[in-house]
Enzyme design. Structure first.
Site, PDB file in Angstrom:
ATOM      1  N   THR A 233       0.834  -1.200   0.000  1.00 16.89           N
ATOM      2  CA  THR A 233       0.000   0.000   0.000  1.00 16.89           C
ATOM      3  C   THR A 233       0.867   1.248   0.000  1.00 16.89           C
ATOM      4  OG1 THR A 233      -0.140  -0.160   2.423  1.00 16.89           O
ATOM      5  CG2 THR A 233      -1.984  -1.054   1.165  1.00 16.89           C
ATOM      6  N   SER A 234       2.119   1.124  -0.418  1.00 18.02           N
ATOM      7  CA  SER A 234       3.054   2.244  -0.360  1.00 18.02           C
ATOM      8  C   SER A 234       3.257   2.878  -1.733  1.00 18.02           C
ATOM      9  CB  SER A 234       4.389   1.779   0.227  1.00 18.02           C
ATOM     10  OG  SER A 234       5.250   2.879   0.426  1.00 18.02           O
ATOM     11  N   ARG A 235       4.178   2.345  -2.527  1.00 21.50           N
ATOM     12  CA  ARG A 235       4.427   2.840  -3.880  1.00 21.50           C
ATOM     13  C   ARG A 235       4.640   1.645  -4.804  1.00 21.50           C
ATOM     14  NH1 ARG A 235       2.369   6.733  -2.369  1.00 21.50           N
ATOM     15  NH2 ARG A 235       3.085   8.913  -2.424  1.00 21.50           N
ATOM     16  N   ASP A 259      -2.336  -1.977  -3.697  1.00 26.79           N
ATOM     17  CA  ASP A 259      -3.151  -0.774  -3.832  1.00 26.79           C
ATOM     18  C   ASP A 259      -2.432   0.240  -4.711  1.00 26.79           C
ATOM     19  OD1 ASP A 259      -5.483   0.867  -3.035  1.00 26.79           O
ATOM     20  OD2 ASP A 259      -3.980   2.103  -2.019  1.00 26.79           O
ATOM     21  N   GLU A 264       0.736   3.150 -12.584  1.00 29.97           N
ATOM     22  CA  GLU A 264      -0.643   3.475 -12.239  1.00 29.97           C
ATOM     23  C   GLU A 264      -1.117   4.815 -12.763  1.00 29.97           C
ATOM     24  OE1 GLU A 264      -1.039   5.488  -7.978  1.00 29.97           O
ATOM     25  OE2 GLU A 264      -0.136   3.507  -7.810  1.00 29.97           O
ATOM     26  N   HIS A 296      -5.362   2.613  -5.609  1.00 33.03           N
ATOM     27  CA  HIS A 296      -4.789   3.644  -4.722  1.00 33.03           C
ATOM     28  C   HIS A 296      -5.885   4.211  -3.807  1.00 33.03           C
ATOM     29  CE1 HIS A 296      -0.865   6.027  -4.538  1.00 33.03           C
ATOM     30  NE2 HIS A 296      -1.556   6.352  -3.458  1.00 33.03           N
TER      31      HIS A 296
END
Length: 332
Positions: A233-235, A259, A264, A296
């Protein structure tokens, strides 16, 4: 003082307009992302541009902004890997951010992804709606007693560790700075190789830097046990997606929840339901039944958006008056 917002959605306008009542700044909202294709449209004399995770502030973009008199780049997020900080410094543009809008929001989403993949609640939901109450194919595993390895124990990683401790997990952590309160709570810091080797579940909560790019790759995956679950869920670029796909094909990665995605900016925050997505890599990822992709979304709570709007506008307002925001908010 005019501020132009890029990559905005209706919810951005709602929260920022609400908090602007106490600042009375001149706000303009654009849906397009900021990059070389649009930077020349920025009005002369604009004081600040407000950007999000998929805006691209290269040296070229920053040079044009400086020429138009822009004084501030205001990030409405914590990460800043999409901004050339040296270029901003060279052109005399201040850069500020929102370092901690709601760590719990992102941490809780990471847990939600983990539970969804493990207990297959998304599949169960669809089955029951079709009056299929069979349990075949829905077998999961207990989180209690599992080893959860966490890379990055900043505010978000710390919140995630606390939740996992509450599940009765053994929590290992890796960070350049150890958090004594986490250690007191039972988190064990280790070296990177040890953390990978023992992980039943690996969760990524570190920033994207040149050093951390593709932190999870073919080599580091080989150092993990077969059947590992990975949550990011970071980068997106913390994971080499092609290497992850290969590990999914062999079963080395049992579950993958992301995420974020390294490409993206071409996909996320857009409704592409009527389009043909040309990105074969994301299509391949989404074809796996043991992969969960969200767009995201981890930050997306009322509390987080409220804090983002309040902090961002406070940063801009203070800089417009020649005052300094809190040091943790200032990058340049």
């Amino acid at each position: 003082m005019k501020t132009i917002f890029f990559s905005t959605k209706p919810y951005d306008k709602t929260f920022f307009n609400t908090h602007n009542s106490s600042h009375q700044l001149q706000l303009e909202f654009l849906e397009t992302h900021l990059g070389p294709h649009i930077v020349n449209a920025v009005d002369e004399g604009t004081f600040a541009v407000c950007v999000f995770v998929n805006d691209r502030l290269t040296e070229e973009v920053i040079r044009v902004l400086a020429g138009k008199g822009v004084k501030v780049i205001a990030l409405r997020c914590a990460g800043f890997n999409n901004v050339d900080l040296e270029a901003a410094r060279a052109h005399g543009i201040r850069v500020c951010r929102v370092p901690a809008y709601s760590p719990e929001a992102v941490a809780e989403h990471a847990v939600a992804m983990l539970l969804t993949l493990n207990r297959k609640t998304h599949k169960a939901y669809n089955r029951v709606r079709e009056q299929n109450f069979s349990l075949n194919g829905l077998l999961g595993f207990n989180l209690h007693g599992k080893t959860v390895s966490v890379i990055g124990t900043g505010k978000i990683g710390k919140a995630f560790c606390k939740i996992m401790l509450g599940f009765g997990c053994k929590v290992l952590a890796y960070d350049i700075v150890r958090d004594e309160t986490l250690e007191a709570a039972g988190v064990v810091y280790s070296d990177f190789e040890t953390l990978l080797r023992h992980a039943d579940i690996l969760s990524l909560h570190c920033p994207l830097t040149p050093e951390s790019r593709y932190l999870i790759n073919e080599q580091s995956l080989q150092g993990m046990k077969s059947g590992v679950t990975i949550i990011n869920t970071s980068r997106g670029a913390l994971i080499n997606t092609n290497d992850a796909i290969n590990a999914l094909k062999t079963g080395h990665i049992a579950y993958l929840g992301i995420d974020v995605y390294e490409q993206e900016e071409k996909l996320f925050f857009k409704d592409l339901s009527g389009s043909i997505i040309e990105d074969d890599t994301i299509q391949r990822l989404m074809s796996f039944p043991n992969v969960l992709v969200t767009g995201h979304q981890a930050f997306f709570t009322n509390e987080a958006l409220d804090e983002i709007a309040a902090t961002t506008l406070d940063n801009i307002a203070k800089l417009s008056r020649g005052k300094e925001p809190d040091k943790s908010r200032i990058l340049v």
